[in-house]
Each structure stands twice: as structure tokens, then as C-alpha cells.
Design a protein around this motif. Structure first.
Motif, short mmCIF file in Angstrom:
data_model
loop_
_atom_site.label_atom_id
_atom_site.label_comp_id
_atom_site.label_asym_id
_atom_site.label_seq_id
_atom_site.Cartn_x
_atom_site.Cartn_y
_atom_site.Cartn_z
N ALA A 565 0.85 -1.19 0.00
CA ALA A 565 0.00 0.00 0.00
C ALA A 565 0.88 1.23 0.00
N TYR A 566 0.38 2.31 -0.60
CA TYR A 566 1.05 3.60 -0.53
C TYR A 566 0.17 4.56 0.27
N LYS A 567 0.78 5.60 0.80
CA LYS A 567 0.03 6.62 1.54
C LYS A 567 -0.47 7.66 0.55
N SER A 568 -1.75 7.89 0.56
CA SER A 568 -2.33 8.90 -0.34
C SER A 568 -2.22 10.29 0.27
N SER A 569 -2.70 11.28 -0.48
CA SER A 569 -2.61 12.67 -0.04
C SER A 569 -3.97 13.33 -0.09
N GLU A 570 -4.23 14.20 0.87
CA GLU A 570 -5.45 14.99 0.88
C GLU A 570 -5.31 16.27 0.06
#
Length: 758
Positions: A565-570
Motif C-alpha cells: 500500500a502507498y500513503k495517499s494525499s489529501e
């Protein structure tokens, strides 16, 4: 009271004679856009519509969602929603009607027309006769309003046929075609070997709803009795309604003009039979409390006449994305053709073959080659049957309607025939006029007057993108995922991701770009790297060695790996979008297009965005930081991303974003046009789909403009539109303008594409 004695002679209806600069025949989206644009540019316009509402197939009578180059966000055309007037209409509809109520969309269109004093609107008025001034010119059309028993003689200088079936062009004697050209005529590989009269058919939709208690349904006598007559019956779902039943189609082997009433009755037979199957077959127990809420009373037409202009667009023009000197519009829907048997076919109901990017439509397709004062708009423009498969969709048609309105204004201004605008300085004037209205023609920049080009423009800040903050949720790589970034020629980049792995594995990353500059089809792998990943959370850096060959958008791809998994951005930011190698069944997107080898269509992967609130950007650190978001972008004449963002974007930490415009000498300022970002990547379907928000997060909602004495000469606090046209109450003379922007409710960085000052 009124009392009239017996009259042995035949009485005549009330008769009205009208005269205008432009007579627009047909009130679908293309006719509405032609009429409104011409009226805004000072022409006296008469808009004649034979139905009780505007919108044609987009109206509440048919209820087809209006779409074009964005193709439900299911193709590789990024930031491709049609600009100008149809964009203004769709943005307005999203603001008022984000749920997609077709009745409310009727009123959006009505407001656009009725708010123009220069338009005389004739509803329920059918044109039945065309009067010619001579062999090459139309003098008038005659029409009858069934609701007022009134005959009209409508005189005009110019005429636009946007009637769908081309009644005016037909009666005026203009050359037209019905059916399919032979393969050899235009060397179109998708065309049949021999010409024929087979067409796309009509459709009728229906709406249903759950009323919470049992509802009985007794099918009318005309209803289809044997559902197995419809080979696709097993794909029917009780939850489907409206446009989801686009395949309830019939009439492709008939005369789609003169047999329309027969086609309608056959489609009613199908619709009421389908509902009988849903209600009474026992296959859908959940349908016990459902009722049939609405059935279309007129069919939505796809194809009939196509008229011959000074150029005929072909499959090769579309697929090869040919550049035209007289490009004034564009398309991007798939080449979409339906089986001639319609709902009764045992084959696929339609084939949709996508292009690698959007294509240009030349001005010559919008003017009759035979009738000197006749413009063509909508699905009847000059295109082969194969090219028609993509040009026929409604927002593409509407985009061309604005071309007609603008061209008619120039013709009247200079006393010209429509064909006189085909080349030279008059063509340049037309293209600049369209660009100034936000048409967004690919590869065509606004080059008209602009005082901003004479000024020194400074900004309070500009974005330097070294980091897309990884402050969102974890997203597993169930499919290959990519971030589109505007990278610079000659640079080599590294990207660092926050990664979480459930097991020791390998993570593969790619840099992909398109083989044609300005496209967003990632069919060229510039470089591929693989990194070992350990269990747990970690940072993974990919240091790419290859330099970027040209300024362009590049896909930074994380390949599919369900363990990672990758960390998404807001962060939401103009010109940034994440895309995924997924599917969109609505537009025949299965992740990869693999056509037969002999039809002249390309094979490629689809990387498409998700609708908000999904589809967050991918969190990452970028080295070197991305630049190119400064105020010098404001005068390049482009109003949407292409190979770069083409926008001034303020630093997200800038609490008071501001542009300062200075001239050495005082300038007289009459008006300003500011182009904001309403996310041209969002399809904004007019009905049924619904949208996450009524105001697009990227748009600047509030700003004020000050002169060199610090006086506020204009302020806006409730903007949601793409284009703001500011006409000052009186011209001012000033050496400076300062535009102060307020950050909006979504806290996205303030962004502006273009400013024109005159």
C-alpha cells in the motif's frame, strides 16, 4: 366577448412575420449554444424549437446525460471537458442540480436562453417550409406553433440548422448523406466494403422507484410478451434505469426520419415488456414495491442525415489526431457504433474504440458547401459515418454550436458569407474570439489583444512542489496506480513514497509518457525500476536515471502488487491527478484496448481517474521540486493543462494570495476576463449520475480587484464558474491592478489559468 358569424371561406391562422440576424433552427444543446453565443455577441437571434422544452436528447423528455470528450472519465483524455458556453452550462447545472434531476436541467437551459434579451424563443414551433432567396441562399423559414395556432414567417440573414434531422438543409437543397460510406471512399478501415443505408437506431428510457409497499403492474397489450426476444435480457437489473438502458435501441434498418413513430411504438413495446419482466417474472423479488415512474414519450435519435460541408471529417482524422489550420472545436468520445439490429441483436450492442487523445474539428465542417448562408450544428455536421460515431455526442455538438454563434457574429460584423472565414486573418479572428470565450481548442492559444502582456506581473507566491504530503489513507495496489506530474525537459527525477507491505516483496515503478506530445496515453515506458520492500511501513525511493525528453506530463507508476500500500494525499491542486489502470464498463474500458488488427485503431492501456471523494493524489517527495507555476503562465493563451499546468498556482501556505499588475504608463481598462479551474477532468454529466460537490474544489470563490489608488473596483464573493467576465461600469485609467484572492472552503491552492485585460 368574441363572436364571429359563419364564414363560407377557410379561415387562416394568426400569422406573424419575424426578422433576425441569425435564425437557429433546433433547440437542443447545439442550438442553444449557437443562439446564446450569437446573442451575447450582439446579434438578434430567433431560436425555433419544435418541443415544449429545450435540450433535445438532454432534456427531460429523453433524459440522456450530456457527455463528450471526457467519456465518463473512462478514457485517457485528461482535462478534456468541452470549454466555453457548454462548460458554463454544465458548471451551472452542477451548482444548482448536482443530483442530476432532468427537470431542473430543463430550467437551467431555459434561464440561459431567456436571460438573453437578443433572443426571441419560439417553443412548440415546428418548421415545415424553407424559402430560398436564390439557389445559394435561404431567405426565410415557415413554422407553426401547435400551442398558439400561429404561423410564423421567419426571415434571417444567416441560418443555423441544428434540428438533428436537418430539415432546413434538406429543404434548402444542401448536399447530405444517410448511411455508411464504403471503405474505399475515405480509406476508412472501419467502414464496410460497400456503402449501405444502415444507421444507429433510437432509444427510449424509463425511470422506476421504490414506494415502500407492494405495487401491481398489469402490462399493456402492446408490451413485449417473450423477454427472450431480447438476447441481452439476462443482463437486466431492477436497479437499472434511465441511461443505463441505452441499449434499448431500435430502427437502424429503417428510415430514422420518416419511420420514427413506428420506431417509438416498438420501443414502447420493449420498455413495457422489460418492466413486465422485472415486475412479474419472479426473478426480481425486490421489485414487488417498485413502480414505473416515467417512460419517454419521444425516442432519443442518434443518426439520420449528415450534411456535406467544405470538409468531411473521417476516421483517419480522428484516430491520427490530424491538426487543422481551421481547428475551432474538438472531440474525444470513442468511435462509438451500434449494431443495426439494436435491442434484438445477438452481437455486442455497440463497439467503442477510443483514440489516444482528443482530436480537432475544422471550421469547414460547420458550413454547408452548397448554401451560402447556412451553418450546420449538432449531429448533422460534415463527417463520415465512422467519424460521426464520435462527433455525434451532445457536449461535442454543443461545443460546435458556440462556433456557429461566434462565426455568425463575425460574418454579420464584416458583411461576409460563412465560407469567407475559412482562412487568413478572418480565421485568426474567429479562433481568437473563440479562445477568448474559453473554447479550449487543442494546440490553439489566444493571441488577441491583452493589456496584461504589456505589464509586469508579480505574485505574492508561487507553488514549488517538492512534496505531495502523504497525509491521507493507505491505498493498496490492487491495480497499477500512477501520479500525473508536469515534468521538465532535461531533468532526471527521484520520487520517495511512504509504503506499507504485508510481506517481503518487490515494488516495481515506471516512468511512462505518451508517444504524442499533449496526449495522456502512457504507451511509452521511459524507465522501469524494482525495489525490495520489507514487511511494515517504510520509505521507498526510486531514483530514475533517464531525463525527460520534452516538457510534458509524465506518469509515475506504481505497478500492481496487492501486498503493498502507498500513503495517499489529501492535497487537491490544479493540474495534479492520480490515475489507475482500472475498468469503466460504461465506455468499453477493460483496462486495455485491444482492437482487431485490421480496423485502424490503436492498442494501449487505460489509466483513468476516480471521481471525488475517491482518487486522492499519491503522497510522495519529488526531487528536484516541480516549478513552472508562476505568473508568467497567465499570458500564454492557454486555459487548461496540456503539456504543462498552464496556471499560476499560489503557495498553499500563502494566506493572502495576490497578483500585482504594473504598467509604466496609465492604461484604460474596460474589462477583464479571468479563467479559473473547475476541473476540466470531471465529466459533469447533466443528469442521473450525480456529483460529489456543487462547487468544484479548485475554483476561486472570492476575490477583489483594486486600482493604483487602492480603490476596490470589483469584488466577487460567490464565484463557482470557470470564466469570470468583468465589465466595469465605466472605463478606468490606472497604472496598476491588484487582484487579491481568498482561499476557498477546500483549502486548495489558489490557481488562475489566464487573465485577459482590455
Amino acid at each position: 366577448m368574441i363572436k364571429e358569424e359563419y364564414n363560407p371561406k377557410v379561415r387562416s391562422n394568426k400569422s406573424v412575420i419575424l426578422t433576425s440576424d441569425l435564425v437557429v433552427c433546433g433547440g437542443g444543446l447545439s442550438g442553444v449554444c449557437a443562439a446564446v453565443e450569437a446573442a451575447r455577441q450582439g446579434l438578434k437571434v430567433i431560436l425555433v424549437q419544435d418541443r415544449p422544452v429545450l435540450g433535445g436528447n438532454a432534456s427531460s423528455e429523453v433524459r440522456l446525460w450530456a457527455l463528450g470528450a471526457t467519456s465518463h472519465m473512462g478514457n485517457n483524455n485528461r482535462w478534456a471537458r468541452e470549454g466555453g458556453l457548454i462548460d458554463e452550462i454544465l458548471v451551472e447545472n452542477t451548482y444548482r442540480n448536482k443530483e442530476g434531476n432532468p427537470v431542473l436541467f430543463d430550467m437551467v437551459l431555459m434561464d440561459f436562453v431567456k436571460n438573453e434579451d437578443n433572443i426571441t424563443l419560439l417553443m412548440n414551433t415546428a418548421i415545415y417550409h424553407t424559402v430560398k432567396a436564390d439557389e445559394k441562399n435561404i431567405a426565410a423559414v415557415e413554422a407553426f406553433c401547435s400551442q398558439t395556432s400561429t404561423n410564423y414567417l421567419i426571415n434571417g440573414t444567416y441560418f443555423c440548422d441544428a434540428t438533428g434531422d436537418g430539415i432546413v438543409g434538406f429543404q434548402a437543397g444542401a448536399a447530405f448523406r444517410i448511411g455508411q460510406e464504403a471503405k474505399a471512399e475515405f480509406n476508412e478501415k472501419m467502414a464496410p466494403e460497400e456503402a449501405n443505408t444502415e444507421l444507429l437506431g433510437h432509444s427510449i428510457f424509463f425511470y422506476s422507484k421504490d414506494v415502500g409497499k407492494p405495487v401491481k403492474y398489469v402490462a399493456p397489450d402492446l408490451a413485449l410478451k417473450d423477454i427472450t426476444d431480447i438476447p441481452k435480457y439476462q443482463s437486466i437489473k431492477s436497479s437499472d434505469q434511465g441511461c443505463s438502458f441505452w441499449w434499448l435501441e431500435y430502427g437502424g434498418k429503417l428510415d430514422t426520419i420518416h419511420d420514427t413513430e413506428n420506431v417509438k411504438e416498438e420501443l414502447w413495446k420493449v420498455v413495457y415488456g422489460v418492466w413486465d419482466y422485472i415486475k412479474n417474472s419472479g426473478e426480481f423479488p425486490e421489485a414487488e414495491t417498485m413502480t414505473l415512474e416515467w417512460v419517454g414519450a419521444i425516442p432519443g435519435k442518434r443518426e439520420s442525415r449528415r450534411f456535406e460541408g467544405h470538409y468531411m471529417l473521417t476516421q483517419n482524422d480522428v484516430i491520427d489526431q490530424v491538426d487543422f489550420e481551421d481547428a475551432v472545436s474538438f472531440g474525444g468520445w470513442a468511435v462509438d457504433h451500434h449494431d443495426v439490429e439494436g435491442v434484438y441483436t445477438k452481437n455486442d450492442s455497440c463497439t467503442q474504440w477510443h483514440t489516444k487523445g482528443v482530436y480537432q474539428i475544422p471550421y469547414r465542417c460547420f458550413i454547408s458547401k452548397n448554401i451560402d448562408n447556412l451553418f450546420l450544428a449538432g449531429r448533422i455536421i460534415s463527417a463520415s459515418h465512422i467519424a460521426f460515431g464520435t462527433t455525434r455526442v451532445m457536449t461535442t455538438c454543443a461545443h460546435g454550436g458556440q462556433v456557429v454563434g461566434t462565426a455568425a457574429a463575425l460574418c454579420l460584423k464584416h458583411g461576409l458569407k460563412p465560407e469567407d472565414l475559412k482562412s487568413g486573418h478572418l480565421l485568426s479572428e474567429l479562433k481568437n474570439a473563440l479562445s477568448a470565450r474559453g473554447q479550449g481548442i487543442p494546440k490553439v492559444a489566444y493571441e488577441g489583444p491583452n493589456l496584461l502582456k504589456e505589464a509586469k506581473v508579480t505574485h505574492s507566491s508561487s507553488m514549488s512542489l517538492a512534496k505531495i504530503p502523504a497525509n491521507g489513507t493507505w491505498k493498496y495496489l490492487g491495480k497499477s496506480s500512477a501520479q500525473l506530474l508536469p515534468l521538465r525537459k532535461g531533468e532526471a527525477y527521484s520520487f520517495t513514497f511512504d509504503i506499507k507491505a504485508n510481506a517481503t516483496t518487490k515494488l516495481e515503478a515506471e516512468l511512462r509518457l505518451s508517444d504524442k506530445l499533449g496526449n495522456f496515453t502512457p504507451n511509452v515506458i521511459l524507465e522501469r525500476q524494482v525495489q525490495a520492500v520489507e514487511i511494515g511501513e517504510q520509505k521507498v525511493c526510486f531514483q530514475f536515471k533517464e531525463t525527460i525528453p520534452e516538457d510534458q506530463y509524465v506518469f509515475v507508476v506504481l505497478k500492481q502488487n496487492g501486498l503493498v500500500a502507498y500513503k495517499s494525499s489529501e492535497l487537491l491542486m490544479t493540474g495534479l491527478v492520480s490515475v489507475f489502470n482500472g475498468e469503466n464498463k460504461k465506455v468499453s474500458n477493460n483496462g486495455r484496448q485491444t482492437p482487431p488488427s485490421d480496423i485502424g485503431i490503436d492498442s494501449f492501456d487505460f489509466y483513468t481517474p476516480l471521481r471525488r471523494p475517491d482518487g486522492q493524489n499519491i503522497g510522495m517527495e519529488i526531487s528536484p521540486a516541480l516549478e513552472g507555476f508562476s505568473a508568467d503562465q497567465l499570458t500564454n493563451g492557454l486555459v487548461r493543462p496540456d503539456v504543462r499546468t498552464n496556471a499560476w498556482i499560489a503557495d498553499p501556505l500563502d494566506e493572502q494570495p495576490c497578483l500585482t499588475i504594473n504598467w509604466e504608463q496609465k492604461k484604460k481598462v474596460n474589462n477583464l476576463t479571468i479563467f479559473f479551474d473547475t476541473d476540466y477532468d470531471h465529466a459533469m454529466e447533466s443528469v442521473q449520475m450525480g456529483h460529489h460537490e456543487s462547487i468544484i474544489p479548485f475554483v476561486v470563490e472570492a476575490y477583489e480587484i483594486l486600482d493604483d489608488r487602492g480603490h476596490i473596483i470589483f469584488e466577487k464573493s460567490d464565484n463557482y464558474q470557470t470564466i469570470n467576465r468583468i465589465n466595469l461600469h465605466a472605463p478606468i485609467e490606472t497604472k496598476q491592478l491588484k487582484i487579491r484572492f481568498k482561499k476557498n472552503q477546500y483549502a486548495t491552492p489558489v490557481a488562475v489559468f489566464e487573465i485577459i485585460i482590455n
